[in-house]
Design an enzyme around this catalytic site. Structure first.
Site, PDB file in Angstrom:
ATOM      1  N   TYR A  25       8.476  17.938 -17.042  1.00 26.24           N
ATOM      2  CA  TYR A  25       7.980  16.795 -16.280  1.00 26.24           C
ATOM      3  C   TYR A  25       8.211  16.957 -14.777  1.00 26.24           C
ATOM      4  O   TYR A  25       7.480  16.389 -13.978  1.00 26.24           O
ATOM      5  CB  TYR A  25       8.680  15.505 -16.738  1.00 26.24           C
ATOM      6  N   LYS A  29      13.110  25.032 -28.462  1.00 26.96           N
ATOM      7  CA  LYS A  29      12.358  26.170 -28.981  1.00 26.96           C
ATOM      8  C   LYS A  29      13.019  27.441 -28.446  1.00 26.96           C
ATOM      9  O   LYS A  29      12.427  28.199 -27.671  1.00 26.96           O
ATOM     10  CB  LYS A  29      10.891  26.091 -28.524  1.00 26.96           C
ATOM     11  N   ASP A  69       9.256  22.272 -33.576  1.00 27.39           N
ATOM     12  CA  ASP A  69       8.152  22.140 -34.531  1.00 27.39           C
ATOM     13  C   ASP A  69       8.688  21.773 -35.916  1.00 27.39           C
ATOM     14  O   ASP A  69       8.156  20.890 -36.600  1.00 27.39           O
ATOM     15  CB  ASP A  69       7.288  23.418 -34.578  1.00 27.39           C
ATOM     16  N   ASP A 123       9.518  13.111 -25.778  1.00 31.42           N
ATOM     17  CA  ASP A 123       8.366  12.213 -25.643  1.00 31.42           C
ATOM     18  C   ASP A 123       7.553  12.242 -26.936  1.00 31.42           C
ATOM     19  O   ASP A 123       7.208  11.196 -27.496  1.00 31.42           O
ATOM     20  CB  ASP A 123       7.513  12.662 -24.452  1.00 31.42           C
ATOM     21  N   ASP A 128       7.485   9.153 -30.164  1.00 32.50           N
ATOM     22  CA  ASP A 128       6.274   8.460 -30.632  1.00 32.50           C
ATOM     23  C   ASP A 128       6.105   8.691 -32.135  1.00 32.50           C
ATOM     24  O   ASP A 128       5.730   7.784 -32.881  1.00 32.50           O
ATOM     25  CB  ASP A 128       5.022   8.969 -29.896  1.00 32.50           C
TER      26      ASP A 128
HETATM   27  C1  IPM Z   1       7.041   7.333 -22.221  1.00 28.53           C
HETATM   28  C2  IPM Z   1       5.690   7.520 -21.556  1.00 28.53           C
HETATM   29  C3  IPM Z   1       5.884   8.197 -20.212  1.00 28.53           C
HETATM   30  C4  IPM Z   1       6.450   9.583 -20.473  1.00 28.53           C
HETATM   31  C5  IPM Z   1       4.603   8.307 -19.345  1.00 28.53           C
HETATM   32  C6  IPM Z   1       3.922   6.980 -19.175  1.00 28.53           C
HETATM   33  C7  IPM Z   1       4.925   8.883 -18.006  1.00 28.53           C
HETATM   34  O1  IPM Z   1       4.834   8.225 -22.392  1.00 28.53           O
HETATM   35  O2  IPM Z   1       7.901   6.651 -21.644  1.00 28.53           O
HETATM   36  O3  IPM Z   1       7.227   7.847 -23.334  1.00 28.53           O
HETATM   37  O4  IPM Z   1       5.695  10.526 -20.771  1.00 28.53           O
HETATM   38  O5  IPM Z   1       7.674   9.720 -20.348  1.00 28.53           O
HETATM   39 MN    MN Z   2       5.659   8.652 -24.359  1.00 26.53          MN
END
Ligand code: IPM
Ligand code: MN
Ligand code: NAD
Length: 371
Positions: free
Chosen positions: A144, A195, A228, A252, A256
């Site tokens: 990032y 990884k 992975d 990240d 999710d």
């Molecule tokens: C998160 C979001 C952020 C990230 C984006 C919006 C910059 O996806 O907080 O998970 O990738 O960290």
């Molecule tokens: Mn995110």
């Protein structure tokens, strides 16, 4: 003498951000009225909303406010309107910039399956029932923020896009320490994810975590896993995990993924913590892991629980108010047990409710808990 008020900075942002923040605000005000904690609240614009009003997604004055507040509660940023802007103007800069400027390197993303929602997951109930895992995502380094980065034009007119995955031992060590400390208060298991089979930064990650483990955390079990495989294992058997510690980018993705184990992205809160300073003070920002959800923004149907539960994490991690944090978590669980559902977690036989009704129901359960 009266205890000083806690200062809170609220940053609702864009899309459903303000909609879910409105409900969290009512829970904050409830705490302010009913419990031995009072807040001085400031609100500010971030993301697209700030860009429209001031030409920047994250104003210097907002960074200053965040640094001087006891805690920051963030909503969500982003939307189609701002998608074609350069990276420096994009709403996402607001959250990235706050993490970076405040040194918030440890992003705690719990994935907990609340009993009433065990059928809301797309996975089988017997796989996710009772799930309680914590992802500790590094949040100020890695791909990032690594240099070099950018898009350059090559001599033949074609282009090259570059981002760099980079970690120092100090960056790895401090986030791993957070993971080990958390594990000590939980089931004493850390799974470190990278990884190292293909990336040098991953190899350094694995070696650094192992050294720290051997030196300071022999009482915690350490397992290493390639990212992975971890994605696969999270779907196959998520309950094998207690604390997962991983890089910014892998964290990240994996968080999710973990959110769907719990039923909805609209359920998952997070805390992003900095280091303790010499006065024992720690900067921290709390936010749902979901984004601005442009597809449902303005409809009043977003699930406010991730935002409300982020406030519960704020009480726990910034103010050590465990009982108050639990009250909010219990209230949210009871609302779901009573069969109230926003559309994202709707199930047969339940009552479909709006963002506002969901928030209202949490307040009523808090009233009952307060007696
Ligand atoms: C998160 C979001 C952020 C990230 C984006 C919006 C910059 O996806 O907080 O998970 O990738 O960290
Ligand atoms: Mn995110
Ligand atoms: P998203 O998280 O906004 O939405 C993904 C899906 O989940 C959508 O279908 C959405 O409707 C649903 N969803 C999310 N939160 C919900 C809630 N509370 N209740 C019910 N459903 C919910 O991710 P996206 O669509 O990939 O991104 C949209 C915008 O948000 C982009 O601009 C992205 O960069 C931004 N974003 C911001 C943050 C943040 O502010 N921390 C986090 C992730 C994405």
């Amino acid at each position: 003498m009266m205890a000083a008020n806690k200062t809170l900075l609220l940053l609702p942002g864009d899309g459903i951000g303000p909609e879910v923040m409105r409900e969290a605000r009512r829970v904050i005000d409830w705490m302010d009225r009913h419990r031995a904690v009072t807040f001085d609240i400031t609100e500010d614009l971030v993301g697209g909303a700030s860009n429209d009003a001031r030409g920047v997604p994250l104003a210097d004055s907002t960074i200053e406010l965040a640094k001087t507040s006891d805690a920051v509660l963030f909503g969500a940023v982003g939307g189609a309107k701002w998608e074609s802007l350069g990276f420096d103007k994009r709403p996402e800069i607001a959250i990235l910039g706050l993490r970076r400027e405040l040194g918030l390197f440890a992003n705690l993303r719990p994935a907990t399956v609340l009993d009433p929602l065990v059928d809301a997951s797309t996975l089988k109930p017997e796989v996710v029932r009772g799930l309680d895992l914590m992802i500790v995502r590094e949040s100020t380094g890695g791909a990032y923020f690594g240099e070099p980065r950018g898009i350059e034009t090559l001599p033949d007119g074609s282009k090259r896009g570059v981002n760099t995955e980079v970690y120092t031992t100090a960056e790895i060590e401090r986030v791993a320490r957070v993971a080990f400390e958390l594990a000590r208060k939980r089931r004493r298991r850390v799974c470190s994810v990278e990884k190292s089979n293909v990336m040098e930064s991953g190899l350094l990650w694995r070696q650094t975590v192992a050294t720290l483990h051997a030196r300071d955390y022999g009482d915690v079990e350490l397992v290493n896993m390639y990212a992975d495989n971890c994605a696969m294992q999270l779907v196959r058997n998520p309950r094998q995990f207690d604390v997962i510690v991983t890089t910014n980018l892998f964290g990240d993705l994996l968080s999710d993924l973990a959110s769907m184990l719990t039923g909805s992205l609209g359920m998952l809160p997070s805390a992003t913590l900095g280091a303790l300073d010499s006065n024992g003070r720690r900067l921290a920002l709390y936010e749902p892991i979901h984004g601005s959800a442009p597809d449902i923004a303005g409809k009043g149907i977003a699930n406010p629980l991730a935002q409300i539960l982020s406030f519960a994490m704020l009480l726990r991690y910034s103010f050590d108010l465990e009982a108050e944090a639990r009250m909010i978590e219990t209230a949210a669980t009871r609302v779901l047990a009573n069969g109230l559902r926003t559309p994202d977690v709707m199930a047969p036989g339940c009552a479909k409710v709006s963002t506002h009704v969901m928030g209202e129901a949490v307040l009523r359960e808090l009233d009952k808990l307060a007696g």
